[in-house]
Structure formats: C-alpha cells, structure tokens
Design an enzyme around this catalytic site. Structure first.
Site, short mmCIF file in Angstrom:
data_model
loop_
_atom_site.label_atom_id
_atom_site.label_comp_id
_atom_site.label_asym_id
_atom_site.label_seq_id
_atom_site.Cartn_x
_atom_site.Cartn_y
_atom_site.Cartn_z
N PHE A 1 0.80 -1.23 0.00
CA PHE A 1 0.00 0.00 0.00
C PHE A 1 0.84 1.29 0.00
CE2 PHE A 1 -1.54 -0.70 4.75
CZ PHE A 1 -0.27 -0.50 5.21
N GLU A 2 0.18 2.40 -0.18
CA GLU A 2 0.83 3.72 -0.41
C GLU A 2 1.70 3.68 -1.67
OE1 GLU A 2 -1.10 5.00 2.92
OE2 GLU A 2 -0.04 6.29 1.53
N GLY A 3 1.23 2.98 -2.67
CA GLY A 3 2.02 2.79 -3.89
C GLY A 3 2.89 1.58 -3.72
#
Lengths: 590, 255
Positions: free
Chosen positions: A401-403
């Site tokens: 997550f978060e890229g």
C-alpha cells in the site's frame, strides 16, 4: 537548525554536511515527552486488549481512538485555528513510530489522522475546514480515504466511480465502488475520488450518513487484522457541491500529495515495527536454550540480530532525516491565508523522491526483520501464541500500500528526471562535471579518517548513479520511461546512496557531539556499507550490460572498476560487536 | 487548597542495573518519574480539580531531574521547585532537611509523596519530612478523602486496610492502588514548558553543606547473586524432609 536547509533531491549532486540533516539525536524534550505519552498509551491501553482488537471489536477501536483524541494525539497535524495543535512533522512521525508497537490499531489511528484528515487540512477551503477539522482533531468524528477501486490500484487515475452534477446544480451524484478502505467499519466521513462526467478526476468529502452510502463485508485479511477493511459502495449518493475538495479535475494533485505524506509516515511506522520485532526476537533468543546455552550466544543468531538492528538504524536515520527536512521546508512557508495548505503540500512535494525512497527501504527492511525475527524463534515462530507470528503477517502489506514498491521504484528516477528538466536539481551539470573527472585519477579512500572508507563509498555511489543514470538518458532519451528494469536499478542505486549517506552523516554527527553510542553507530554504518556497496557495483554492472556491449561496455566497466575499489570490512567482527550491545540492551539501541 | 508533592526521578523500572567502580551505572539508562510519586501527583491533581487550589512539585537532584519535573507539570501541576546543588544530594536525612527548608518557605495544607522510591526503596524521606515540619503523616494510603480540614485515609497495613483520620495540614504517602495516573496530554506537555520552575541552591534555603551532610555512607554496593537452578528432592516424605533440613543447615546455613 540555522544553516541553509537541505533541498529535495540535492543529495544526488552534492554531499550534505552532518549538521545539515535532522537526526533522532535532535529530538527536543517536547518530542520525547510526546513519544512517552504515546508509549504509555500503547502499553497501558492498547497492548492489554490487543487480542480483542485483533478480533475486530470496532466499538473498542472507537473507544481507544476517543481516548487518543482526549490525549491530543489526533490533533497534531491540524492547525490551531481548527482545534488542532499544529505541531511539527517530527512529532507526528514519532507518534506514528510508537503507535506501531501496539499492532495494527496503528493503522486505524494512522488512516484517520493521515490520509483521512490531511486532504481537508491541505486542500479544504475555509468552510470545509471549519465544518470538519474540529471534529476530526478531537475524535468526535473519524475519517477514511477511498481511492482504490476493484479495477484501479496502481493506476489510480483509472477510477470508474463517477460524479454527475444534479440538474439543480446543488449536488454531485456519485456512483461506484471503492475497495480496501481502511476504517470503513466506523468512519463518519470518506475522502472519495470520482470522475466528474467520467472525465475530471476529483475529490469529495462524503459523509457516511448521506443516503446511498454503504460498506460491504469485512475483508478476511492475511494480517493487520485489528484494522477495518471493507469496500465502500456509493449508489446515487447526493454530495453537496460545497463538498467538492479542491478544484474539479485536480483530484490527482490531492491524491499524489497525500501519498507523499503517507509514504514517509509509512516508513516511520516500519521503524517502530522493526524495533518491536528486534526486541521480541532478542528477548526470545536470550531465554531459549539449546545445547545448554541461550541461542543468543551463537554467532549465527548474533549475525541476524546485528543485521536487524543495523536496518533499524538505517531506516530510522532516513525517516527522520526526511521528516526533519520537510519540517525545515515548512518553516519557511507562510502558513496563513486560504492557500496555506496548498503551499504546505507543495513544500512537502519537494521531497517526493525521498518519500518514495523511505517507503521502499523501510518496508523491505521491516520484511527482512520480521523474517529473521521469526527464524530466530524456530518452530515457535510459526505458532500464533508468539507475537512474532503476527508481526510477520502484519509486515507484508507495507510493500504494497501507499504505492507498491514497484511503482515507487519507477517514481524515483521518473521524478528526478522531471526535476532536472525543470532545473530544480543540477543533474546535467553534475553529470558533465563527472565525465571529466572520470578521465583523470580518482582520489582513493582516506583510511586514516574516521569512517573514511564509508565516506569514500558514498561519494563513489553518487558518481556511479550519475554515470549509469547519465548513460541511460543518453541511450534511451524520452523512451527511458519504458525501460522499467533500468529505472528500478537506478532507484536501487538512489536508495543505496541516500541510505548510506544518511547513516554516515548521522554517525559523524554523533561522533562530533560525543554521543554515547558513537561507536555503535559507526559500526552500523560500516556493516551497512559493507553489505550495500558490492550490491551497488552489481546493479551498476547489470545496468551497463543491458545498455551496452563490445568495446563501449568494456570501457564503461573499466570506469566502474575505478569507482568501486574499496577495502572490505570484517563483517564477522562487526556483527558480533553490534549484537553484543543489542543483546545486552535487550532491544534497539543507537 | 495549597498542595505540595515531593517527587523523585528514578531509573526506569525496566532499566538494566549494572555497576561501575562500586556505584550503579547511570550511562544510557532511561529515567522516569518514580511511579509512587506519579500516584501522589495524580491524587493532588484530582483534589485540585474537585476543590480548587495550586499544586507545587518539589524535587532535589541534578539537571537531568528536570525531565521528571516537566512530566509532573505536563500532567497538570502548576509550578515546580528544583533544588539543584551537589551538597544537597546526600542520604535520606539530607534530602528531608533540604525539602523541609524549601517547603517551610511556602504555605501548604497538604503534602503528598510516594510511599517509596523504586530505586533505593528506603521509604524514609517523606515521613522524616513530616517530623521536621512537625505535622502528622499517614503512610501507604490507598484512598484519600478531604472534607474541610478533616482527612480520612485508608492505608495498606500489611494486606489489611486501616482507616486513619487526621486534620490538615497533613502529609500522606501514596501506595499502588490509590488511583490510575493520567498520561500527560499533548496540550499538557506544551503548557508544561511555560509553567514556572524555580531553581534553588542550599544557600537560597539558608542551609550550609555541613549542616545537612549525610549521616549514612554506603560501604559497599553489589548486585544480588545470580539465581542458580532449583533442585527437586526425591524419595518418600521422610527422606525429603531429612534432605531439606540438611540442605538448610549445611548449604544455605539458614538453620
């Protein structure tokens, strides 16, 4: 910090000085006290009910979030004008780090104060800030963030959720499904991204009690089970036009800026996770006896402990260097006026590359640490009764997550190129200067100087990045963005450079200030450079071989050899020395 | 109501104790506000919240103890007195004399302190202080009620509860169970740095180093012997009793 501040991506072209970077040794008494309050809150209120939280008792989660609100822990990033505390980013990073020690309750907390609240802090207009921020800062309401969809993850702008202006012009009517929404079980409001008329990607503040808002079933996750994750379903939801966040069609500006913050905050969270896993593993290794000795006395176990602690040191050093640099940049921004938030977001955006480096490095360091921590536990590590089992499962999501780490790796050189073209970093000049330098004789490492070999390795890595990166630009030009393998290699070189330089500067600063752990910090740097610099050489060689052949490749490899001449360190001794300190302290030390 | 709380900064209860040159090593150790003193601070704040008044914390120690003072201020105490003077760091006699001199300069209705400090555990300073100030004291309390000048306290008496009455001014010492200390809130922490902190030396208190010099000098400091492995006695009851008596006589020499 009075000297000129560190600028984003400046480390690619010039060495920074030890005094210029923020390190954990610079924490103020106030920072430390706030960290202590978080530590006490986690130990006193979260850990005793950790099991209940793992079994998804959302009433309890909400109760604990209220308590966090009473302590002021939800107010840190909200300006004072809206019942917040308006403290610096180092404070919110420290809270995040300590919160992570209480397991995935930290995600409920982080999603609310971070991606849930910050879009309004930075991009809300005065009316939106007045309506929502006081409730979010005090815990009267909780927030969530809805970007991902079943069909759009990394390709966030490919969202299918639509918004259509109603005939009377008073509402946007939202339709679509969002996926993997943290805090969705209890959030009162959602930051939702949708495309106006299927075209203009925009952000909206959607309240849970708006008609047509519902959530789907809880996802059955591998880890981070103490956090709620559900789909968010929007069926003809009438969102008042006043709840359009920022400008229509400018949702990507909000999304990407919030991700920058999410990334360095994720890194500090991972630092907390690394320290917790290390402590758990060391305590186990000291009590578990085999062959009539605690397993902590065996060098192979000590080697693991040293590698874990060293990664903790590196991740901690880069996370707080970046956080401190962002604070310094923010201190130069005039934070009054309607567009203060946007200016702040812009100041943070300057460090987008550092944020991505932090995210990738720290999430991989955490995965390494929980893996080795579990290995130290042997068979016990595979049993749920042991905390390391949960840590192992909880860690994995951080690389996603978060890229994803893949997306972030592509972003690092991609963003650097854009910065160079805009003239924000003097990359081309540096690359040209390097050409001449490489033809001459390179000064060898000054081994008599403290950490002289490591300083040399950092300088050589800076040159290798420019050398290989420069060749990549020459070779592919505009088409470089299609060469994902080359870009990922350049990202790894950039990470190695930032991480080694930061660790070195911190150790030198501690040495200069006669800090009590100067020797240990020096050893961390020696070990990290000894493990990383050969990797830098390998990646550079791979990249060159992918771009060139024949005589040109041979010439490039000859240059690379000049840049990679370095005396090896005695890592056996280093690891034993580091481990002895960590085992004595029964946890992380720096 | 004017309330004074005597506090001490101690080692973290989780800290590893090691010796160097015959003294406990302080390098790299985390220091905290003595947990029993935390109960005392919390109780003072609760009384202040119910009845109004001022809470002043007093401590003796080197510069590092300011962190403990800030913690008490962040919890909600109004001001602090810090006696920072090498000559004031003696034994229980010294500390009690120094605290008494500082407190005599203030007006007070109630004095609170921890029942003991978790480091040396002497439990003497507060009761000595009551003696020097010539006021009554109730030690190891687990409950405190104040109505007007009437004080009723429950005290922990070796596992039983004893109820004691007194009238103000009085000194009480806090036992675990008295209350659940609050964490300093972020607002409290921010305010703490702006609250008044008075630094005093022996001279400011009209004391001479000789007059308060220590009466007790430690002869030797050592760590407890490492605990060895246990042994399970075998055989029938009579044999085991015989073996146990022999062990107690010859090995551990307690009989």
């Amino acid at each position: 910090m009075s000297q000129t501040r560190e600028h984003g991506a400046a480390f690619f072209v010039a060495p920074q000085s030890p005094e210029q970077i923020f390190t954990p040794e610079d924490f103020t008494d106030e920072h430390r006290m706030i960290a202590k309050t978080t530590f006490d809150f986690v130990n006193g209120d979260i850990l005793p009910v950790a099991d209940q939280l793992e079994h998804q008792d959302w009433d309890l989660t909400v109760k604990l979030l209220h308590k966090a609100g009473d302590l002021g822990l939800l107010a840190v990033d909200v300006p004072e004008a809206y019942e917040g505390l308006g403290l610096d980013k180092v404070t919110s990073s420290l809270i995040t780090e300590y919160m992570t020690r209480g397991g995935s309750f930290a995600l409920s907390y982080g999603a609310h104060v971070g991606i849930g609240s910050l879009p309004i802090v930075y991009f809300g207009n005065e009316d939106q800030k007045r309506r929502y921020l006081p409730d979010l800062a005090t815990g009267r309401k909780f927030a969530a963030y809805a970007l991902t969809e079943p069909g759009s993850g990394s390709d966030a702008l490919g969202a299918r959720t639509t918004a259509k202006l109603s005939e009377d012009g008073k509402y946007y009517i939202l339709n679509g499904t969002k996926q993997f929404i943290t805090n969705s079980a209890f959030a009162d409001l959602f930051i939702v991204y949708a495309k106006i008329d299927g075209e203009q990607f925009s952000a909206f503040i959607v309240e849970r009690n708006f008609k047509g808002v519902s959530t789907g079933p809880e996802e059955k996750k591998m880890g981070i089970k103490a956090s709620s994750t559900r789909p968010l379903i929007l069926e003809d939801v009438h969102v008042p036009v006043e709840n359009l966040l920022g400008e229509a069609g400018k949702g990507h500006v909000i999304a990407f800026n919030i991700l920058n913050i999410g990334r360095y905050k994720l890194a500090v969270g991972c630092v907390g996770g690394i320290k917790a896993a290390l402590e758990t593993a060391v305590k186990y290794a000291k009590t578990r006896e085999q062959f009539k000795r605690p397993i902590a006395s065996f060098p192979l176990i000590q080697g693991k402990i040293a590698d874990m602690a060293m990664r903790g040191y590196i991740a901690e050093s880069i996370a707080y260097r970046t956080t401190g640099a962002i604070d310094h940049a923010l201190s130069e921004v005039d934070l009054s006026g309607e567009d203060a938030g946007r200016k702040a977001a812009k100041a943070i955006e300057e460090f987008a590359i550092e944020c991505s480096i932090n995210k990738v490095f720290a999430s991989e360091a955490l995965d390494f640490t929980v893996d080795e921590g579990l290995q130290i536990h042997g068979g016990a590590g595979f049993i749920q009764e042991y905390a390391i089992e949960r840590m192992y499962r909880d860690s994995r999501i951080n690389r996603i997550f978060e890229g994803t780490n893949e997306i972030n790796r592509l972003l690092i050189p991609g963003t650097l190129m854009k910065k160079a073209l805009k003239g924000e970093v003097a990359l081309l000049q540096a690359a040209q200067g390097l050409q001449e330098e490489l033809l001459g004789i390179l000064e060898p490492a000054d081994e008599s100087e403290l950490l002289g070999i490591e300083r040399h390795a950092v300088e050589m890595t800076r040159k290798i990045f420019l050398f290989v990166g420069g060749l990549a630009v020459q070779t592919y030009g505009q088409k470089l963005e299609r060469e994902q393998e080359i870009l990922a290699n350049l990202a790894d070189l950039a990470m190695a450079l930032y991480a080694m330089e930061t660790a070195l500067l911190r150790a030198l600063k501690t040495q200069a200030n006669e800090g009590s752990n100067a020797q240990l910090q020096g050893d961390y740097v020696r070990l990290f450079v000894a493990e990383t610099f050969p990797e830098v050489e390998r990646i550079a060689k791979d990249t060159l071989a992918a771009m060139q052949d024949g005589d040109t490749l041979r010439t490039s490899l000859a240059v690379l050899r000049k840049l990679t001449r370095i005396a090896p360190a005695n890592t056996v001794e280093l690891k034993r020395r580091i481990a002895a300190r960590i085992i004595e302290a029964e946890g992380y030390l720096a | 109501m004017n309330i004074i709380v005597c506090i001490k900064q101690t080692f973290d209860t989780e800290a590893k104790i090691s010796l160097e040159n015959g003294a406990v090593k302080e390098d790299g150790v985390q220091f905290i506000l003595n947990p029993y003193d935390e109960y005392a601070v919390e109780e003072a704040l609760k009384i202040k919240e119910e009845q109004g008044g001022e809470v002043t914390v007093v401590t003796v120690g080197p510069a590092r103890v300011e962190e403990a003072i800030r913690t008490a201020l962040a919890m909600g105490a109004d001001e602090a007195i810090h006696i920072e003077d090498e000559a004031a760091y003696g034994d229980e006699y010294t500390i009690a004399e120094v605290l008494a001199a500082a407190i005599r300069q203030k007006s007070y209705d109630l004095i609170l302190a921890g029942n003991q400090a978790v480091d040396d555990g002497s439990g003497q300073v507060a009761v000595r202080l009551a003696q020097l100030l010539d006021i009554a004291h109730i030690s190891t309390i687990t409950k405190l009620e104040i109505h007007g000048t009437q004080v009723v306290a429950e005290r922990d008496a070796e596992g039983d509860t004893e109820i004691a009455e007194a009238s103000l001014p009085v000194l009480v010492t806090a036992q675990q169970g008295l209350n659940e200390p609050r964490y300093p809130s972020l607002i409290g922490i921010r305010k703490a740095s702006k609250k008044p902190l008075t630094k005093l030396t022996l001279a400011d208190l009209g004391l001479s180093a000789d007059a308060v010099g220590r009466k007790v000098t430690p002869v030797e400091v050592f760590l407890p012997a490492a605990k060895g492995a246990g042994r399970i006695l075998e055989g029938d009851t009579a044999m085991r009793v015989q073996e146990l008596v022999r062990e107690l006589r010859q090995t551990s020499k307690v009989l």
